[in-house]
Write a protein that holds these residues in place. Structure first.
Motif, PDB file in Angstrom:
ATOM      1  N   GLY A   1      54.353 -36.777  22.522  1.00 35.47           N
ATOM      2  CA  GLY A   1      55.695 -36.545  23.020  1.00 35.47           C
ATOM      3  C   GLY A   1      56.739 -36.900  21.972  1.00 35.47           C
ATOM      4  O   GLY A   1      56.476 -37.644  21.027  1.00 35.47           O
ATOM      5  N   VAL A   2      57.931 -36.360  22.147  1.00 35.91           N
ATOM      6  CA  VAL A   2      59.030 -36.602  21.218  1.00 35.91           C
ATOM      7  C   VAL A   2      60.335 -36.665  22.006  1.00 35.91           C
ATOM      8  O   VAL A   2      60.460 -36.045  23.065  1.00 35.91           O
ATOM      9  N   MET A   3      61.295 -37.423  21.501  1.00 35.73           N
ATOM     10  CA  MET A   3      62.607 -37.493  22.131  1.00 35.73           C
ATOM     11  C   MET A   3      63.645 -36.902  21.193  1.00 35.73           C
ATOM     12  O   MET A   3      63.698 -37.246  20.011  1.00 35.73           O
ATOM     13  N   VAL A   4      64.469 -36.007  21.722  1.00 37.97           N
ATOM     14  CA  VAL A   4      65.569 -35.415  20.967  1.00 37.97           C
ATOM     15  C   VAL A   4      66.863 -36.085  21.398  1.00 37.97           C
ATOM     16  O   VAL A   4      67.153 -36.187  22.593  1.00 37.97           O
ATOM     17  N   ILE A   5      67.627 -36.559  20.417  1.00 37.25           N
ATOM     18  CA  ILE A   5      68.924 -37.187  20.679  1.00 37.25           C
ATOM     19  C   ILE A   5      69.993 -36.332  20.017  1.00 37.25           C
ATOM     20  O   ILE A   5      70.036 -36.220  18.793  1.00 37.25           O
ATOM     21  N   ASP A   6      70.842 -35.732  20.822  1.00 36.82           N
ATOM     22  CA  ASP A   6      71.913 -34.872  20.322  1.00 36.82           C
ATOM     23  C   ASP A   6      73.229 -35.646  20.392  1.00 36.82           C
ATOM     24  O   ASP A   6      73.823 -35.788  21.463  1.00 36.82           O
ATOM     25  N   ILE A   7      73.673 -36.160  19.238  1.00 35.18           N
ATOM     26  CA  ILE A   7      74.891 -36.973  19.187  1.00 35.18           C
ATOM     27  C   ILE A   7      76.068 -36.046  18.918  1.00 35.18           C
ATOM     28  O   ILE A   7      76.330 -35.656  17.783  1.00 35.18           O
ATOM     29  N   GLY A   8      76.759 -35.678  19.973  1.00 31.22           N
ATOM     30  CA  GLY A   8      77.883 -34.763  19.848  1.00 31.22           C
ATOM     31  C   GLY A   8      79.201 -35.493  19.725  1.00 31.22           C
ATOM     32  O   GLY A   8      79.253 -36.681  19.407  1.00 31.22           O
ATOM     33  N   GLY A   9      80.284 -34.771  19.993  1.00 28.14           N
ATOM     34  CA  GLY A   9      81.602 -35.375  19.878  1.00 28.14           C
ATOM     35  C   GLY A   9      81.921 -36.304  21.032  1.00 28.14           C
ATOM     36  O   GLY A   9      82.277 -37.463  20.836  1.00 28.14           O
ATOM     37  N   GLY A  10      81.759 -35.796  22.262  1.00 24.88           N
ATOM     38  CA  GLY A  10      82.112 -36.590  23.434  1.00 24.88           C
ATOM     39  C   GLY A  10      80.944 -37.199  24.166  1.00 24.88           C
ATOM     40  O   GLY A  10      81.119 -38.142  24.941  1.00 24.88           O
ATOM     41  N   THR A  11      79.741 -36.672  23.952  1.00 25.92           N
ATOM     42  CA  THR A  11      78.564 -37.176  24.661  1.00 25.92           C
ATOM     43  C   THR A  11      77.369 -37.273  23.720  1.00 25.92           C
ATOM     44  O   THR A  11      77.341 -36.657  22.654  1.00 25.92           O
ATOM     45  N   THR A  12      76.396 -38.047  24.150  1.00 24.56           N
ATOM     46  CA  THR A  12      75.090 -38.094  23.494  1.00 24.56           C
ATOM     47  C   THR A  12      74.063 -37.666  24.525  1.00 24.56           C
ATOM     48  O   THR A  12      73.920 -38.310  25.571  1.00 24.56           O
ATOM     49  N   ASP A  13      73.390 -36.563  24.251  1.00 26.42           N
ATOM     50  CA  ASP A  13      72.439 -35.992  25.202  1.00 26.42           C
ATOM     51  C   ASP A  13      71.008 -36.280  24.768  1.00 26.42           C
ATOM     52  O   ASP A  13      70.694 -36.271  23.575  1.00 26.42           O
ATOM     53  N   ILE A  14      70.167 -36.528  25.749  1.00 28.39           N
ATOM     54  CA  ILE A  14      68.790 -36.947  25.502  1.00 28.39           C
ATOM     55  C   ILE A  14      67.834 -35.990  26.200  1.00 28.39           C
ATOM     56  O   ILE A  14      68.077 -35.585  27.343  1.00 28.39           O
ATOM     57  N   ALA A  15      66.762 -35.637  25.518  1.00 31.52           N
ATOM     58  CA  ALA A  15      65.703 -34.837  26.139  1.00 31.52           C
ATOM     59  C   ALA A  15      64.360 -35.365  25.650  1.00 31.52           C
ATOM     60  O   ALA A  15      64.160 -35.544  24.448  1.00 31.52           O
ATOM     61  N   VAL A  16      63.466 -35.636  26.588  1.00 26.55           N
ATOM     62  CA  VAL A  16      62.120 -36.102  26.260  1.00 26.55           C
ATOM     63  C   VAL A  16      61.151 -34.950  26.495  1.00 26.55           C
ATOM     64  O   VAL A  16      61.125 -34.359  27.579  1.00 26.55           O
ATOM     65  N   PHE A  17      60.377 -34.619  25.450  1.00 24.26           N
ATOM     66  CA  PHE A  17      59.398 -33.540  25.529  1.00 24.26           C
ATOM     67  C   PHE A  17      57.992 -34.133  25.512  1.00 24.26           C
ATOM     68  O   PHE A  17      57.667 -34.952  24.644  1.00 24.26           O
ATOM     69  N   THR A  18      57.161 -33.711  26.455  1.00 19.54           N
ATOM     70  CA  THR A  18      55.740 -34.061  26.434  1.00 19.54           C
ATOM     71  C   THR A  18      54.937 -32.831  26.821  1.00 19.54           C
ATOM     72  O   THR A  18      55.317 -32.094  27.733  1.00 19.54           O
ATOM     73  N   ASN A  19      53.851 -32.604  26.110  1.00 18.85           N
ATOM     74  CA  ASN A  19      52.979 -31.455  26.375  1.00 18.85           C
ATOM     75  C   ASN A  19      53.749 -30.135  26.375  1.00 18.85           C
ATOM     76  O   ASN A  19      53.481 -29.231  27.176  1.00 18.85           O
ATOM     77  N   GLY A  20      54.736 -30.042  25.487  1.00 17.32           N
ATOM     78  CA  GLY A  20      55.474 -28.796  25.334  1.00 17.32           C
ATOM     79  C   GLY A  20      56.534 -28.533  26.374  1.00 17.32           C
ATOM     80  O   GLY A  20      57.136 -27.457  26.387  1.00 17.32           O
ATOM     81  N   SER A  21      56.789 -29.493  27.261  1.00 14.46           N
ATOM     82  CA  SER A  21      57.781 -29.291  28.317  1.00 14.46           C
ATOM     83  C   SER A  21      58.774 -30.453  28.352  1.00 14.46           C
ATOM     84  O   SER A  21      58.446 -31.579  27.965  1.00 14.46           O
ATOM     85  N   ILE A  22      59.982 -30.159  28.832  1.00 16.48           N
ATOM     86  CA  ILE A  22      60.981 -31.213  29.011  1.00 16.48           C
ATOM     87  C   ILE A  22      60.658 -31.979  30.285  1.00 16.48           C
ATOM     88  O   ILE A  22      60.550 -31.394  31.361  1.00 16.48           O
ATOM     89  N   CYS A  23      60.498 -33.286  30.162  1.00 22.75           N
ATOM     90  CA  CYS A  23      60.154 -34.089  31.334  1.00 22.75           C
ATOM     91  C   CYS A  23      61.286 -35.022  31.756  1.00 22.75           C
ATOM     92  O   CYS A  23      61.237 -35.609  32.842  1.00 22.75           O
ATOM     93  N   TYR A  24      62.315 -35.165  30.896  1.00 25.44           N
ATOM     94  CA  TYR A  24      63.428 -36.045  31.268  1.00 25.44           C
ATOM     95  C   TYR A  24      64.646 -35.698  30.427  1.00 25.44           C
ATOM     96  O   TYR A  24      64.526 -35.421  29.227  1.00 25.44           O
ATOM     97  N   THR A  25      65.809 -35.691  31.059  1.00 26.30           N
ATOM     98  CA  THR A  25      67.068 -35.488  30.339  1.00 26.30           C
ATOM     99  C   THR A  25      68.107 -36.483  30.848  1.00 26.30           C
ATOM    100  O   THR A  25      68.037 -36.955  31.989  1.00 26.30           O
ATOM    101  N   ALA A  26      69.055 -36.796  29.993  1.00 29.00           N
ATOM    102  CA  ALA A  26      70.155 -37.683  30.371  1.00 29.00           C
ATOM    103  C   ALA A  26      71.321 -37.431  29.427  1.00 29.00           C
ATOM    104  O   ALA A  26      71.150 -36.863  28.340  1.00 29.00           O
ATOM    105  N   SER A  27      72.509 -37.837  29.850  1.00 30.19           N
ATOM    106  CA  SER A  27      73.704 -37.669  29.028  1.00 30.19           C
ATOM    107  C   SER A  27      74.539 -38.938  29.101  1.00 30.19           C
ATOM    108  O   SER A  27      74.783 -39.470  30.191  1.00 30.19           O
ATOM    109  N   LEU A  28      74.964 -39.418  27.940  1.00 26.07           N
ATOM    110  CA  LEU A  28      75.784 -40.623  27.860  1.00 26.07           C
ATOM    111  C   LEU A  28      77.198 -40.252  27.413  1.00 26.07           C
ATOM    112  O   LEU A  28      77.363 -39.417  26.524  1.00 26.07           O
TER     113      LEU A  28
END
Length: 208
Positions: free
Chosen positions: A1-28
């Motif tokens: 599995g891998v976690m993608v952290i997208d650090i944007g201007g107003g938010t930081t978005d998170i997506a956790v991928f396991t077995n080729g699928s997104i299993c969790y997302t969140a936004s800060l």
């Protein structure tokens, strides 16, 4: 599995991928804009100047900044610019970036998938371009971290080969695959693709 952290201007978005699928997302509700605001307040400089300083001299780890490095900081109220140590800038940026990454780490453990993120962290978004972000992420998460560079894209590679465009490229490719036009997305002369990315480039220029 891998976690993608997208650090944007107003938010930081998170997506956790396991077995080729997104299993969790969140936004800060924290991102590059908070860094700019911190710099403007800490250095007593206009926000526009703080944004330029962040892009040109920003570093997420003080230990990577030379002791003799300096920056020129515009003043407010018509006062002359000042020359300050670049380490002062690092002392402003590092705590905020560390806070963002620690909040992401908390979300990862909250998801219950932290044990499955064995392939490390991928960083995208404009703020991920800042020197020291990868090293700080590795320190916080205690795992490998790297910048996400769009792959397998033709035609506009010189424009989109950057973590800034990783999310947009991924969305376009996924959309193209869903509509059976993935081959067109790799075409150098695809006018629609060029038009979309021209617009995306201007959007990102405004926010990053």
């Amino acid at each position: 599995g891998v976690m993608v952290i997208d650090i944007g201007g107003g938010t930081t978005d998170i997506a956790v991928f396991t077995n080729g699928s997104i299993c969790y997302t969140a936004s800060l509700p924290l991102g590059g804009n908070q860094l700019t605001s911190d710099i403007a307040i800490g250095l007593r400089t206009p926000v526009t100047a703080a944004e330029k300083i962040k892009k040109q001299y920003g570093c997420a780890m003080i230990s990577l900044i030379g002791q003799n490095d300096t920056i020129e900081v515009p003043s407010v109220g018509g006062r002359p610019p000042r020359v300050l140590s670049r380490q002062i800038l690092g002392e402003i940026i590092e705590p905020r970036m560390e806070e963002i990454l620690e909040l992401v780490k908390r979300e990862l453990y909250k998801s219950g998938f932290h044990d499955q993120v064995v392939s490390g962290v991928v960083l995208t978004g404009g703020s991920s371009l800042m020197p020291g972000v990868e090293e700080l992420a590795e320190s916080v998460f205690e795992m490998q971290a790297r910048s996400g560079i769009p792959q397998h894209v033709g035609g506009l590679l010189d424009i989109v080969k950057s973590p800034i465009y990783a999310t947009g490229v991924g969305l376009l490719i996924t959309g193209g695959q869903q509509f059976g036009s993935a081959r067109q997305l790799n075409s150098n002369d695809n006018k629609l693709f060029y038009k979309l990315f021209s617009r995306m480039k201007s959007w990102f220029a405004e926010f990053f």
